[in-house]
Scaffold this motif. Structure first.
Motif, PDB file in Angstrom:
ATOM      1  N   GLY A  60     -23.555  36.711   7.847  1.00  0.00           N
ATOM      2  CA  GLY A  60     -23.088  36.427   9.194  1.00  0.00           C
ATOM      3  C   GLY A  60     -22.210  37.535   9.744  1.00  0.00           C
ATOM      4  N   ILE A  61     -21.388  38.106   8.882  1.00  0.00           N
ATOM      5  CA  ILE A  61     -20.531  39.228   9.297  1.00  0.00           C
ATOM      6  C   ILE A  61     -21.391  40.439   9.617  1.00  0.00           C
ATOM      7  CG2 ILE A  61     -18.737  40.833   8.513  1.00  0.00           C
ATOM      8  CD1 ILE A  61     -17.634  38.428   6.823  1.00  0.00           C
ATOM      9  N   VAL A  62     -22.355  40.723   8.753  1.00  0.00           N
ATOM     10  CA  VAL A  62     -23.256  41.850   8.999  1.00  0.00           C
ATOM     11  C   VAL A  62     -24.019  41.638  10.307  1.00  0.00           C
ATOM     12  CG1 VAL A  62     -25.274  43.119   8.130  1.00  0.00           C
ATOM     13  CG2 VAL A  62     -23.449  42.459   6.556  1.00  0.00           C
ATOM     14  N   ALA A  63     -24.460  40.413  10.568  1.00  0.00           N
ATOM     15  CA  ALA A  63     -25.180  40.117  11.815  1.00  0.00           C
ATOM     16  C   ALA A  63     -24.296  40.360  13.035  1.00  0.00           C
ATOM     17  CB  ALA A  63     -25.687  38.679  11.810  1.00  0.00           C
ATOM     18  N   ALA A  64     -23.017  39.994  12.939  1.00  0.00           N
ATOM     19  CA  ALA A  64     -22.101  40.213  14.062  1.00  0.00           C
ATOM     20  C   ALA A  64     -21.880  41.704  14.303  1.00  0.00           C
ATOM     21  CB  ALA A  64     -20.777  39.507  13.800  1.00  0.00           C
ATOM     22  N   VAL A  65     -21.741  42.462  13.232  1.00  0.00           N
ATOM     23  CA  VAL A  65     -21.599  43.914  13.358  1.00  0.00           C
ATOM     24  C   VAL A  65     -22.885  44.502  13.943  1.00  0.00           C
ATOM     25  CG1 VAL A  65     -21.329  46.079  12.062  1.00  0.00           C
ATOM     26  CG2 VAL A  65     -19.873  44.110  11.517  1.00  0.00           C
ATOM     27  N   ALA A  66     -24.025  44.042  13.442  1.00  0.00           N
ATOM     28  CA  ALA A  66     -25.311  44.540  13.937  1.00  0.00           C
ATOM     29  C   ALA A  66     -25.482  44.245  15.426  1.00  0.00           C
ATOM     30  CB  ALA A  66     -26.450  43.915  13.135  1.00  0.00           C
ATOM     31  N   GLU A  68     -23.187  43.999  17.703  1.00  0.00           N
ATOM     32  CA  GLU A  68     -22.405  45.017  18.429  1.00  0.00           C
ATOM     33  C   GLU A  68     -23.163  46.334  18.476  1.00  0.00           C
ATOM     34  OE1 GLU A  68     -18.516  45.930  16.980  1.00  0.00           O
ATOM     35  OE2 GLU A  68     -17.647  44.114  17.817  1.00  0.00           O
ATOM     36  N   GLY A  69     -23.767  46.678  17.340  1.00  0.00           N
ATOM     37  CA  GLY A  69     -24.526  47.924  17.275  1.00  0.00           C
ATOM     38  C   GLY A  69     -25.685  47.946  18.243  1.00  0.00           C
ATOM     39  N   PHE A  70     -26.373  46.814  18.395  1.00  0.00           N
ATOM     40  CA  PHE A  70     -27.491  46.774  19.333  1.00  0.00           C
ATOM     41  C   PHE A  70     -27.031  46.956  20.765  1.00  0.00           C
ATOM     42  CE2 PHE A  70     -29.809  44.858  15.776  1.00  0.00           C
ATOM     43  CZ  PHE A  70     -30.934  45.664  15.810  1.00  0.00           C
ATOM     44  N   VAL A  71     -25.857  46.454  21.088  1.00  0.00           N
ATOM     45  CA  VAL A  71     -25.305  46.673  22.432  1.00  0.00           C
ATOM     46  C   VAL A  71     -25.099  48.171  22.646  1.00  0.00           C
ATOM     47  CG1 VAL A  71     -23.292  46.291  23.913  1.00  0.00           C
ATOM     48  CG2 VAL A  71     -24.243  44.389  22.572  1.00  0.00           C
ATOM     49  N   GLU A  72     -24.499  48.832  21.666  1.00  0.00           N
ATOM     50  CA  GLU A  72     -24.222  50.269  21.781  1.00  0.00           C
ATOM     51  C   GLU A  72     -25.509  51.097  21.787  1.00  0.00           C
ATOM     52  OE1 GLU A  72     -21.350  51.395  18.764  1.00  0.00           O
ATOM     53  OE2 GLU A  72     -20.179  49.584  19.181  1.00  0.00           O
ATOM     54  N   LEU A  73     -26.433  50.768  20.885  1.00  0.00           N
ATOM     55  CA  LEU A  73     -27.695  51.514  20.824  1.00  0.00           C
ATOM     56  C   LEU A  73     -28.483  51.352  22.121  1.00  0.00           C
ATOM     57  CD1 LEU A  73     -29.819  53.199  19.320  1.00  0.00           C
ATOM     58  CD2 LEU A  73     -30.683  51.054  18.350  1.00  0.00           C
ATOM     59  N   THR A  74     -28.547  50.140  22.636  1.00  0.00           N
ATOM     60  CA  THR A  74     -29.284  49.898  23.872  1.00  0.00           C
ATOM     61  C   THR A  74     -28.730  50.740  25.018  1.00  0.00           C
ATOM     62  OG1 THR A  74     -29.864  47.673  23.156  1.00  0.00           O
ATOM     63  CG2 THR A  74     -30.005  48.119  25.522  1.00  0.00           C
ATOM     64  N   ALA A  75     -27.417  50.798  25.114  1.00  0.00           N
ATOM     65  CA  ALA A  75     -26.800  51.611  26.169  1.00  0.00           C
ATOM     66  C   ALA A  75     -27.158  53.083  26.001  1.00  0.00           C
ATOM     67  CB  ALA A  75     -25.287  51.418  26.162  1.00  0.00           C
ATOM     68  N   ALA A  76     -27.130  53.582  24.777  1.00  0.00           N
ATOM     69  CA  ALA A  76     -27.462  54.989  24.529  1.00  0.00           C
ATOM     70  C   ALA A  76     -28.932  55.276  24.838  1.00  0.00           C
ATOM     71  CB  ALA A  76     -27.151  55.348  23.078  1.00  0.00           C
ATOM     72  N   ALA A 102     -28.189  56.877  14.806  1.00  0.00           N
ATOM     73  CA  ALA A 102     -28.281  56.578  13.368  1.00  0.00           C
ATOM     74  C   ALA A 102     -27.442  57.553  12.552  1.00  0.00           C
ATOM     75  CB  ALA A 102     -29.738  56.623  12.918  1.00  0.00           C
ATOM     76  N   ARG A 103     -27.452  58.814  12.946  1.00  0.00           N
ATOM     77  CA  ARG A 103     -26.687  59.846  12.238  1.00  0.00           C
ATOM     78  C   ARG A 103     -25.184  59.650  12.435  1.00  0.00           C
ATOM     79  NH1 ARG A 103     -28.709  63.812  14.870  1.00  0.00           N
ATOM     80  NH2 ARG A 103     -30.756  63.570  13.952  1.00  0.00           N
ATOM     81  N   ALA A 104     -24.782  59.288  13.637  1.00  0.00           N
ATOM     82  CA  ALA A 104     -23.346  59.151  13.952  1.00  0.00           C
ATOM     83  C   ALA A 104     -22.739  57.867  13.398  1.00  0.00           C
ATOM     84  CB  ALA A 104     -23.148  59.199  15.471  1.00  0.00           C
ATOM     85  N   HIS A 105     -23.560  56.849  13.192  1.00  0.00           N
ATOM     86  CA  HIS A 105     -23.058  55.533  12.748  1.00  0.00           C
ATOM     87  C   HIS A 105     -23.891  55.008  11.579  1.00  0.00           C
ATOM     88  CE1 HIS A 105     -20.876  55.574  16.539  1.00  0.00           C
ATOM     89  NE2 HIS A 105     -22.014  55.790  17.164  1.00  0.00           N
ATOM     90  N   PRO A 106     -23.840  55.655  10.439  1.00  0.00           N
ATOM     91  CA  PRO A 106     -24.743  55.264   9.348  1.00  0.00           C
ATOM     92  C   PRO A 106     -24.546  53.832   8.850  1.00  0.00           C
ATOM     93  CG  PRO A 106     -23.148  56.907   8.598  1.00  0.00           C
ATOM     94  CD  PRO A 106     -23.010  56.797  10.084  1.00  0.00           C
ATOM     95  N   ALA A 107     -23.326  53.371   8.709  1.00  0.00           N
ATOM     96  CA  ALA A 107     -23.109  51.998   8.221  1.00  0.00           C
ATOM     97  C   ALA A 107     -23.516  50.974   9.274  1.00  0.00           C
ATOM     98  CB  ALA A 107     -21.654  51.795   7.811  1.00  0.00           C
ATOM     99  N   LEU A 108     -23.268  51.279  10.523  1.00  0.00           N
ATOM    100  CA  LEU A 108     -23.680  50.391  11.602  1.00  0.00           C
ATOM    101  C   LEU A 108     -25.205  50.312  11.661  1.00  0.00           C
ATOM    102  CD1 LEU A 108     -22.966  48.635  14.042  1.00  0.00           C
ATOM    103  CD2 LEU A 108     -22.800  50.733  15.405  1.00  0.00           C
ATOM    104  N   TYR A 109     -25.859  51.450  11.572  1.00  0.00           N
ATOM    105  CA  TYR A 109     -27.324  51.491  11.564  1.00  0.00           C
ATOM    106  C   TYR A 109     -27.867  50.687  10.387  1.00  0.00           C
ATOM    107  CZ  TYR A 109     -32.065  53.228  11.937  1.00  0.00           C
ATOM    108  OH  TYR A 109     -33.433  53.295  12.081  1.00  0.00           O
ATOM    109  N   GLU A 110     -27.224  50.831   9.246  1.00  0.00           N
ATOM    110  CA  GLU A 110     -27.627  50.078   8.054  1.00  0.00           C
ATOM    111  C   GLU A 110     -27.512  48.571   8.293  1.00  0.00           C
ATOM    112  OE1 GLU A 110     -26.150  49.842   3.443  1.00  0.00           O
ATOM    113  OE2 GLU A 110     -25.767  51.679   4.556  1.00  0.00           O
ATOM    114  N   ALA A 111     -26.433  48.153   8.944  1.00  0.00           N
ATOM    115  CA  ALA A 111     -26.267  46.727   9.261  1.00  0.00           C
ATOM    116  C   ALA A 111     -27.374  46.249  10.197  1.00  0.00           C
ATOM    117  CB  ALA A 111     -24.901  46.479   9.905  1.00  0.00           C
ATOM    118  N   MET A 112     -27.753  47.080  11.132  1.00  0.00           N
ATOM    119  CA  MET A 112     -28.756  46.710  12.128  1.00  0.00           C
ATOM    120  C   MET A 112     -30.166  46.626  11.559  1.00  0.00           C
ATOM    121  SD  MET A 112     -27.216  49.197  15.086  1.00  0.00           S
ATOM    122  CE  MET A 112     -28.535  48.983  16.285  1.00  0.00           C
ATOM    123  N   PHE A 113     -30.502  47.546  10.651  1.00  0.00           N
ATOM    124  CA  PHE A 113     -31.898  47.682  10.275  1.00  0.00           C
ATOM    125  C   PHE A 113     -32.210  47.624   8.781  1.00  0.00           C
ATOM    126  CE2 PHE A 113     -31.664  50.000  14.377  1.00  0.00           C
ATOM    127  CZ  PHE A 113     -32.508  49.183  15.095  1.00  0.00           C
TER     128      PHE A 113
END
Length: 194
Positions: A60-66, A68-76, A102-113
């Motif tokens: 659940g924590i990983v999903a919440a972090v992910a 957030e990551g999708f919000v940021e990735l979508t904007a980029a 993916a390069r700038a946020h490796p742990a976030l990318y990992e949580a997402m995918f």
């Protein structure tokens, strides 16, 4: 809703954000293995039962972090796509933005995918942000699809970018060929639509 209920909701939302931020910070500096409920409890100064009142375990924590990551990735991705002069330039900018994220946020990318989460992909029940993120893929490839199925082409581009990001993130690819790989991807999408 009473003023007291509103205050409680704001406090709960603030705790939720603090926990997500702490998990992301630990993951980015030490990796996801270091993100434990005990470690998070210590970092945010809330008991483990408080953490469990917000999340059903680490997934659940990983999903919440992910999320957030999708919000940021979508904007980029949207900024890259809409800032380009034409569809080919948009695809190139889009791919560069994806790989750069993916390069700038490796742990976030990992949580997402990479990590298992409670998020559902590609279903009617998928969170809206996942649908919005995939819509950026669709909007990018649609002008280049020709007679090809746009959804399938979008999934293929996403899969290719994910593969490149994953292999690049673990130093499996030769860095001096990054531009050439990107050019081949763009040319393949463009020439296949003719």
């Amino acid at each position: 809703m009473s003023a007291q209920q509103q205050r409680r909701e704001r406090e709960r939302a603030a705790r939720h954000s603090l926990i997500v931020e702490a998990a992301r910070e630990i993951a980015e500096t030490e990796g996801w293995a270091a993100v434990t409920t005990r470690r998070l409890s210590e970092k945010v100064a809330y008991s483990q039962p408080v953490l469990y009142s917000h999340f059903k375990g680490k997934e659940g924590i990983v999903a919440a972090v992910a999320t957030e990551g999708f919000v940021e990735l979508t904007a980029a991705l949207r900024a890259a796509r809409t800032g380009a002069a034409d569809p080919v330039a948009a695809l190139k900018a889009f791919a560069e933005a994806y790989l750069g994220f993916a390069r700038a946020h490796p742990a976030l990318y990992e949580a997402m995918f990479v990590h298992r989460t409670t998020l559902e992909f590609a279903t009617d029940d998928s969170p809206e942000i996942l649908k919005t993120a995939f819509a950026e893929f669709l909007a990018t490839v649609a002008p280049l699809a020709g007679a090809r199925d746009t959804d399938t082409l979008a999934e293929l581009v996403w899969s290719t970018l994910h593969g490149l990001a994953s292999l690049d993130g673990t130093d499996r690819l030769r860095p001096d060929l990054a531009d050439g790989r990107l050019e081949l991807l763009v040319n393949g999408v463009v020439s296949g639509g003719r």
